[in-house]
Design a protein around this motif. Structure first.
Motif, PDB file in Angstrom:
ATOM      1  N   ASN A 120     -16.307  -3.086  -5.182  1.00  0.00           N
ATOM      2  CA  ASN A 120     -15.155  -2.327  -4.676  1.00  0.00           C
ATOM      3  C   ASN A 120     -15.511  -0.878  -4.369  1.00  0.00           C
ATOM      4  OD1 ASN A 120     -12.973  -4.372  -4.894  1.00  0.00           O
ATOM      5  ND2 ASN A 120     -13.529  -4.330  -7.049  1.00  0.00           N
ATOM      6  N   GLY A 121     -16.803  -0.597  -4.226  1.00  0.00           N
ATOM      7  CA  GLY A 121     -17.249   0.743  -3.883  1.00  0.00           C
ATOM      8  C   GLY A 121     -17.308   0.950  -2.382  1.00  0.00           C
ATOM      9  N   ARG A 122     -17.982   2.004  -1.984  1.00  0.00           N
ATOM     10  CA  ARG A 122     -18.007   2.367  -0.564  1.00  0.00           C
ATOM     11  C   ARG A 122     -19.121   1.660   0.209  1.00  0.00           C
ATOM     12  NH1 ARG A 122     -22.180   5.844   0.063  1.00  0.00           N
ATOM     13  NH2 ARG A 122     -23.001   6.860  -1.824  1.00  0.00           N
ATOM     14  N   LEU A 123     -20.029   0.984  -0.500  1.00  0.00           N
ATOM     15  CA  LEU A 123     -21.150   0.346   0.181  1.00  0.00           C
ATOM     16  C   LEU A 123     -20.746  -1.019   0.746  1.00  0.00           C
ATOM     17  CD1 LEU A 123     -23.934   1.132  -2.424  1.00  0.00           C
ATOM     18  CD2 LEU A 123     -23.675   2.173  -0.171  1.00  0.00           C
ATOM     19  N   VAL A 145     -25.512  -9.252  -5.820  1.00  0.00           N
ATOM     20  CA  VAL A 145     -24.714  -8.592  -4.786  1.00  0.00           C
ATOM     21  C   VAL A 145     -25.683  -7.922  -3.817  1.00  0.00           C
ATOM     22  CG1 VAL A 145     -22.839  -7.005  -4.273  1.00  0.00           C
ATOM     23  CG2 VAL A 145     -22.919  -8.121  -6.509  1.00  0.00           C
ATOM     24  N   VAL A 146     -25.699  -8.384  -2.578  1.00  0.00           N
ATOM     25  CA  VAL A 146     -26.544  -7.754  -1.560  1.00  0.00           C
ATOM     26  C   VAL A 146     -25.712  -6.690  -0.860  1.00  0.00           C
ATOM     27  CG1 VAL A 146     -27.916  -8.079   0.529  1.00  0.00           C
ATOM     28  CG2 VAL A 146     -27.895  -9.843  -1.249  1.00  0.00           C
ATOM     29  N   VAL A 147     -26.177  -5.452  -0.930  1.00  0.00           N
ATOM     30  CA  VAL A 147     -25.452  -4.337  -0.321  1.00  0.00           C
ATOM     31  C   VAL A 147     -26.331  -3.667   0.729  1.00  0.00           C
ATOM     32  CG1 VAL A 147     -23.993  -3.880  -2.328  1.00  0.00           C
ATOM     33  CG2 VAL A 147     -26.243  -2.794  -2.167  1.00  0.00           C
ATOM     34  N   SER A 148     -25.690  -2.924   1.608  1.00  0.00           N
ATOM     35  CA  SER A 148     -26.410  -2.213   2.658  1.00  0.00           C
ATOM     36  C   SER A 148     -26.621  -0.764   2.237  1.00  0.00           C
ATOM     37  CB  SER A 148     -25.627  -2.265   3.975  1.00  0.00           C
ATOM     38  OG  SER A 148     -26.300  -1.547   4.988  1.00  0.00           O
ATOM     39  N   TYR A 149     -27.894  -0.387   2.102  1.00  0.00           N
ATOM     40  CA  TYR A 149     -28.270   0.993   1.800  1.00  0.00           C
ATOM     41  C   TYR A 149     -29.106   1.509   2.953  1.00  0.00           C
ATOM     42  CZ  TYR A 149     -26.920   2.133  -3.021  1.00  0.00           C
ATOM     43  OH  TYR A 149     -26.227   2.482  -4.149  1.00  0.00           O
ATOM     44  N   GLU A 150     -28.616   2.537   3.634  1.00  0.00           N
ATOM     45  CA  GLU A 150     -29.386   3.173   4.705  1.00  0.00           C
ATOM     46  C   GLU A 150     -29.899   2.132   5.703  1.00  0.00           C
ATOM     47  OE1 GLU A 150     -32.356   5.625   2.779  1.00  0.00           O
ATOM     48  OE2 GLU A 150     -30.914   6.195   1.225  1.00  0.00           O
ATOM     49  N   GLU A 151     -29.002   1.205   6.085  1.00  0.00           N
ATOM     50  CA  GLU A 151     -29.273   0.170   7.074  1.00  0.00           C
ATOM     51  C   GLU A 151     -30.305  -0.852   6.614  1.00  0.00           C
ATOM     52  OE1 GLU A 151     -30.269   2.078  10.744  1.00  0.00           O
ATOM     53  OE2 GLU A 151     -28.257   2.892  11.024  1.00  0.00           O
ATOM     54  N   ARG A 152     -30.515  -0.942   5.317  1.00  0.00           N
ATOM     55  CA  ARG A 152     -31.408  -1.963   4.753  1.00  0.00           C
ATOM     56  C   ARG A 152     -30.643  -2.759   3.705  1.00  0.00           C
ATOM     57  NH1 ARG A 152     -33.488  -0.809   8.593  1.00  0.00           N
ATOM     58  NH2 ARG A 152     -35.411   0.334   8.997  1.00  0.00           N
ATOM     59  N   ALA A 153     -30.906  -4.053   3.676  1.00  0.00           N
ATOM     60  CA  ALA A 153     -30.297  -4.901   2.654  1.00  0.00           C
ATOM     61  C   ALA A 153     -31.058  -4.744   1.344  1.00  0.00           C
ATOM     62  CB  ALA A 153     -30.315  -6.362   3.101  1.00  0.00           C
TER      63      ALA A 153
END
Length: 233
Positions: A120-123, A145-153
């Protein structure tokens, strides 16, 4: 640097060439080495986002007061090659666990609180897998949980200490018998580990362990011990 990062189409093509070489469809080693070099540049492009993900995971755990052992890893070259060879339809540019970080927490309640903070965060969340609610056939439990950081998974793994100890034991036995027991299968040691995971899950939830489960665990431990002794010869 940005210009060193291969394009999505270059990465996809590299993965295809690597798979063809591994299958024997393209025996040209030059094509293979060029593809691996592209793969390595793509792998390296995940390092900085991974560090950001690691720091963010630590911060989230502190914010909600969860004691977490946080670590990170870039998937090794050989592991990526093995995965490309094992999964014929996998697109290298869409591989979501090249960069990964993990938080090991004391309890399931802690795990769920940290999971909620991440989801439920901003990522942007790319993929979510709950192997606590629905364990893998191997007995593996945890939340991914796979999240997007700086356009990388980046794949974030959440485990309790009990779940983590089970996973470490599985890695140890895999090296001992010379097979990847983390994959689903029916090796006698895998069957033993699966039953052990079921019992550990019951204990984590404070549930009584039925007598038939204790009996099954004993039987599978005996069968697994035969294979472990054979592997040690």
């Amino acid at each position: 640097m940005a210009h060193d990062v291969p394009s999505t189409s270059q990465v996809k093509k590299a993965g295809s060439r690597i798979r063809k070489f591994l299958r024997g469809d393209d025996p040209d080693p030059g094509h293979f080495y060029d593809a691996v070099e592209t793969m390595e540049r793509w792998r390296a492009a995940h390092y900085t986002p991974l560090v950001s993900a690691n720091n963010g995971l630590r911060s989230r755990a502190r914010t909600i007061g969860v004691e977490a052992e946080v670590s990170q890893r870039l998937k090794r070259r050989q592991t990526i090659l093995d995965k490309l060879g094992r999964e014929p339809n996998l697109d290298l540019s869409r591989m979501q666990d090249i960069g990964g970080c993990r938080a090991v927490v004391p309890t399931i309640d802690d795990l769920r609180r940290l999971e909620d903070r991440i989801r439920n965060g901003r990522l942007p969340v790319i993929r979510y897998s709950d192997y606590v609610q629905s364990p893998r056939e191997s007995g593996y439990r945890g939340v991914h949980v796979v999240v997007s950081y700086e356009e990388r998974a980046v794949e974030v793994q959440l485990r309790t200490k009990v779940m983590h100890n089970w996973a470490l034991a599985t890695e140890y036995y895999s090296a001992f018998v010379g097979e990847n027991l983390k994959q689903d299968g029916d090796h006698p040691v895998q069957l033993f580990l699966r039953t052990a995971s079921d019992i550990m899950a019951m204990q984590e939830y404070g549930e009584p362990v039925p007598d038939d489960m204790v009996q099954l665990h004993s039987e599978r431990r005996l069968e697994a011990s035969k294979h472990l002794r054979e592997s040690n010869r």
